[in-house]
Design a protein around this motif. Sequence first.
Motif, PDB file in Angstrom:
ATOM      1  N   LEU A  51      31.268  28.649 -11.809  1.00  0.00           N
ATOM      2  CA  LEU A  51      31.224  27.152 -11.755  1.00  0.00           C
ATOM      3  C   LEU A  51      32.815  26.524 -13.086  1.00  0.00           C
ATOM      4  O   LEU A  51      31.822  26.955 -13.879  1.00  0.00           O
ATOM      5  N   VAL A  52      34.001  26.466 -13.173  1.00  0.00           N
ATOM      6  CA  VAL A  52      34.629  26.460 -13.854  1.00  0.00           C
ATOM      7  C   VAL A  52      34.909  25.319 -13.912  1.00  0.00           C
ATOM      8  O   VAL A  52      35.034  24.415 -13.217  1.00  0.00           O
ATOM      9  N   ILE A  53      34.229  24.155 -15.256  1.00  0.00           N
ATOM     10  CA  ILE A  53      34.476  22.865 -14.977  1.00  0.00           C
ATOM     11  C   ILE A  53      35.755  22.115 -16.015  1.00  0.00           C
ATOM     12  O   ILE A  53      35.645  22.985 -17.321  1.00  0.00           O
ATOM     13  N   GLY A  54      36.993  22.015 -15.408  1.00  0.00           N
ATOM     14  CA  GLY A  54      38.299  21.840 -16.446  1.00  0.00           C
ATOM     15  C   GLY A  54      38.531  19.813 -16.943  1.00  0.00           C
ATOM     16  O   GLY A  54      38.401  19.503 -15.528  1.00  0.00           O
ATOM     17  N   ALA A  55      38.493  18.844 -17.629  1.00  0.00           N
ATOM     18  CA  ALA A  55      38.912  17.949 -18.063  1.00  0.00           C
ATOM     19  C   ALA A  55      39.220  17.501 -19.323  1.00  0.00           C
ATOM     20  O   ALA A  55      39.482  18.574 -19.979  1.00  0.00           O
ATOM     21  N   PRO A  56      40.052  15.683 -19.451  1.00  0.00           N
ATOM     22  CA  PRO A  56      41.313  16.420 -20.186  1.00  0.00           C
ATOM     23  C   PRO A  56      39.893  15.727 -21.447  1.00  0.00           C
ATOM     24  O   PRO A  56      39.180  14.429 -20.472  1.00  0.00           O
ATOM     25  N   PHE A  86      36.272  24.282 -20.157  1.00  0.00           N
ATOM     26  CA  PHE A  86      37.495  24.396 -20.703  1.00  0.00           C
ATOM     27  C   PHE A  86      37.896  22.332 -20.518  1.00  0.00           C
ATOM     28  O   PHE A  86      37.882  21.294 -19.261  1.00  0.00           O
ATOM     29  N   ASP A  87      38.757  21.672 -21.750  1.00  0.00           N
ATOM     30  CA  ASP A  87      39.532  20.596 -21.209  1.00  0.00           C
ATOM     31  C   ASP A  87      41.324  20.882 -21.993  1.00  0.00           C
ATOM     32  O   ASP A  87      40.976  21.717 -22.781  1.00  0.00           O
ATOM     33  N   THR A  88      41.545  19.993 -21.977  1.00  0.00           N
ATOM     34  CA  THR A  88      43.153  19.716 -22.549  1.00  0.00           C
ATOM     35  C   THR A  88      42.476  18.479 -23.699  1.00  0.00           C
ATOM     36  O   THR A  88      41.835  17.849 -23.549  1.00  0.00           O
ATOM     37  N   SER A  99      35.853  16.217 -27.845  1.00  0.00           N
ATOM     38  CA  SER A  99      36.708  17.284 -26.873  1.00  0.00           C
ATOM     39  C   SER A  99      35.269  17.415 -25.549  1.00  0.00           C
ATOM     40  O   SER A  99      34.134  17.600 -25.906  1.00  0.00           O
ATOM     41  N   ALA A 100      36.386  17.307 -24.306  1.00  0.00           N
ATOM     42  CA  ALA A 100      35.472  17.004 -23.703  1.00  0.00           C
ATOM     43  C   ALA A 100      35.273  18.355 -22.864  1.00  0.00           C
ATOM     44  O   ALA A 100      33.663  18.432 -22.244  1.00  0.00           O
ATOM     45  N   SER A 101      35.049  19.441 -23.007  1.00  0.00           N
ATOM     46  CA  SER A 101      34.462  20.595 -22.815  1.00  0.00           C
ATOM     47  C   SER A 101      33.134  21.138 -23.086  1.00  0.00           C
ATOM     48  O   SER A 101      32.344  21.479 -22.755  1.00  0.00           O
ATOM     49  N   THR A 120      35.381  25.976 -23.829  1.00  0.00           N
ATOM     50  CA  THR A 120      37.414  26.182 -24.557  1.00  0.00           C
ATOM     51  C   THR A 120      38.453  25.402 -24.723  1.00  0.00           C
ATOM     52  O   THR A 120      38.352  24.088 -23.342  1.00  0.00           O
ATOM     53  N   SER A 121      39.390  24.723 -25.793  1.00  0.00           N
ATOM     54  CA  SER A 121      40.260  23.746 -25.731  1.00  0.00           C
ATOM     55  C   SER A 121      41.751  24.249 -25.853  1.00  0.00           C
ATOM     56  O   SER A 121      42.137  25.429 -25.759  1.00  0.00           O
ATOM     57  N   PHE A 122      41.983  23.871 -24.481  1.00  0.00           N
ATOM     58  CA  PHE A 122      43.908  23.388 -24.505  1.00  0.00           C
ATOM     59  C   PHE A 122      44.789  22.976 -25.083  1.00  0.00           C
ATOM     60  O   PHE A 122      44.366  21.021 -24.747  1.00  0.00           O
ATOM     61  N   PHE A 123      46.230  22.842 -25.700  1.00  0.00           N
ATOM     62  CA  PHE A 123      46.637  21.778 -26.883  1.00  0.00           C
ATOM     63  C   PHE A 123      47.553  20.902 -25.765  1.00  0.00           C
ATOM     64  O   PHE A 123      48.299  21.706 -25.582  1.00  0.00           O
ATOM     65  N   VAL A 124      47.536  19.702 -25.992  1.00  0.00           N
ATOM     66  CA  VAL A 124      48.677  18.779 -24.993  1.00  0.00           C
ATOM     67  C   VAL A 124      49.863  18.024 -26.663  1.00  0.00           C
ATOM     68  O   VAL A 124      48.999  18.102 -27.758  1.00  0.00           O
ATOM     69  N   GLN A 125      50.337  18.507 -26.650  1.00  0.00           N
ATOM     70  CA  GLN A 125      51.602  18.054 -27.464  1.00  0.00           C
ATOM     71  C   GLN A 125      52.137  16.532 -27.492  1.00  0.00           C
ATOM     72  O   GLN A 125      51.733  15.809 -28.717  1.00  0.00           O
ATOM     73  N   ASP A 126      51.613  15.370 -26.191  1.00  0.00           N
ATOM     74  CA  ASP A 126      51.345  14.474 -27.035  1.00  0.00           C
ATOM     75  C   ASP A 126      50.411  13.968 -25.171  1.00  0.00           C
ATOM     76  O   ASP A 126      49.944  14.343 -24.685  1.00  0.00           O
ATOM     77  N   ARG A 127      50.010  12.341 -25.191  1.00  0.00           N
ATOM     78  CA  ARG A 127      49.386  12.378 -24.284  1.00  0.00           C
ATOM     79  C   ARG A 127      49.513  12.600 -22.713  1.00  0.00           C
ATOM     80  O   ARG A 127      48.237  12.856 -22.163  1.00  0.00           O
ATOM     81  N   ARG A 128      50.828  12.310 -22.792  1.00  0.00           N
ATOM     82  CA  ARG A 128      50.561  12.850 -21.030  1.00  0.00           C
ATOM     83  C   ARG A 128      51.308  14.189 -21.388  1.00  0.00           C
ATOM     84  O   ARG A 128      52.108  14.950 -19.634  1.00  0.00           O
ATOM     85  N   GLY A 129      51.209  14.973 -22.029  1.00  0.00           N
ATOM     86  CA  GLY A 129      51.766  16.439 -21.843  1.00  0.00           C
ATOM     87  C   GLY A 129      52.991  16.500 -22.716  1.00  0.00           C
ATOM     88  O   GLY A 129      53.233  15.432 -23.436  1.00  0.00           O
TER      89      GLY A 129
END
Length: 150
Positions: A51-56, A86-88, A99-101, A120-129
Amino acid sequence: MKILIAYDSYFKNTRIIADAIAESLERSGAQVIRERIYQIDFANLMNIDLLVIGAPTHNQNMPLPIKSVLKRLPKSTLNGIKTLSFDTRYKMNVKKSGSASIRINKLLKKIGGQVIMPPTSFFVQDRRGPLFPGEIERAQQLGASLIQFL
Ligand SMILES: Cc1cc2nc3c(=O)[nH]c(=O)nc-3n(C[C@H](O)[C@H](O)[C@H](O)COP(=O)(O)O)c2cc1C
């Protein structure tokens, strides 16, 4: 090998990461189900290997609707199921961004999840990406690396 990727995404960035992980796993021959987390029947996770869970990340945590879903689950819900979160989020010190994750990972452990990898975190440049360049490729690599655990 059956993998369930449960996610939430307000501006599509987390979904893009979920898709990249899923497609990479599928290329390796795994069967992947992708669902919004609110669609998952957690009482019926039979035959799920991972089970992989991902969230902002919202307000240094997971979004409140996800928290209320996960907090309501009984203690043994994930017994015997491998998990990964994982999160963004913003690209800054995790003490500042939160970090949500990391938070999700703690809840998954509490309900019996067998964590196979650190959150694990993945990175956005701004709130909306958008996501930073290279993040989709990193998600694909993560997906490919999961095969070893199945
Ligand atoms: C209400 C709200 C609160 C947020 N709080 C944080 C935060 O505390 N830390 C952070 O790194 N990013 C924060 N963000 C930015 C989100 O991480 C970013 O919107 C998300 O990664 C985008 O993913 P999505 O397109 O899947 O929704 C926040 C965004 C929103 C909308």
